[in-house]
Scaffold this active site. Sequence first.
Site, PDB file in Angstrom:
ATOM      1  N   HIS A  23      48.506  22.999 100.357  1.00  0.00           N
ATOM      2  CA  HIS A  23      46.938  22.835 100.117  1.00  0.00           C
ATOM      3  C   HIS A  23      46.357  23.730 101.081  1.00  0.00           C
ATOM      4  O   HIS A  23      45.375  24.372 100.622  1.00  0.00           O
ATOM      5  CB  HIS A  23      46.591  21.473 100.174  1.00  0.00           C
ATOM      6  CG  HIS A  23      47.378  20.450  99.402  1.00  0.00           C
ATOM      7  ND1 HIS A  23      48.008  19.124 100.097  1.00  0.00           N
ATOM      8  CD2 HIS A  23      47.234  20.172  98.147  1.00  0.00           C
ATOM      9  CE1 HIS A  23      48.213  18.443  99.088  1.00  0.00           C
ATOM     10  NE2 HIS A  23      47.973  19.116  98.065  1.00  0.00           N
ATOM     11  N   SER A 135      52.651  16.031  98.712  1.00  0.00           N
ATOM     12  CA  SER A 135      52.248  14.912  99.252  1.00  0.00           C
ATOM     13  C   SER A 135      53.159  13.778  99.547  1.00  0.00           C
ATOM     14  O   SER A 135      53.590  13.128 100.333  1.00  0.00           O
ATOM     15  CB  SER A 135      51.056  14.420  98.854  1.00  0.00           C
ATOM     16  OG  SER A 135      49.995  15.327  98.972  1.00  0.00           O
TER      17      SER A 135
END
Length: 175
Positions: A23, A135
């Site tokens: 990210h 994640s």
Amino acid sequence: MANNRVDNAVIYPGSFDPITYGHINIIERALKIFRKVIVAVSHNQSGKKPFFSIEERVSIIKEIFRKEKRVVVEPFKGLLVDYIKSKSVDTVLRGLRTVADFEFELQMSLANKKMSGNVETVFMMTEGRYSFLSSSIIKEILSLGGRAEELVPDVVVRRFNERLKERKTDIVSWE
Ligand code: PNS
């Protein structure tokens, strides 16, 4: 050009539970193209209970980008298109890792377009070295005691271990 979006702000939405170097790499590259990146952290995770609270996810990202004034981090609830309208920004940024991401991203961008015709989604290819990263993988590695220093910033590892310890203490105290 009447409205030069590239000279404008972009909204980068996600769950960020937790944020990863994948990210961060997208945000850093977006800063070369857009004037401002608004990282919009979603409250709702389609029924999934997040590991980190919304406050903590926002605070971790703020800490990582504390020196970058062009990155704004905010939580949002409900539909992304409603949040976008409230910010008067009409460009959304999403990262694409592999072809596996494509179907969901296409569906989401078309749904957003259907709900709000002015919204455009732009996609940035994730750098190859992060294409396996998610994640969920980070949570799995960290909860099983693995090392993730090259995958997430130290603040994520630290806060993850703090939460894990608290939860284990909670369980013990209820036994
Ligand atoms: O990091 P994620 O989980 O891939 O992010 C998905 C997210 C939060 C961007 C997406 O689920 C979203 O926009 N949620 C808000 C609700 C919404 O607008 N849903 C309709 C779009 S399909």
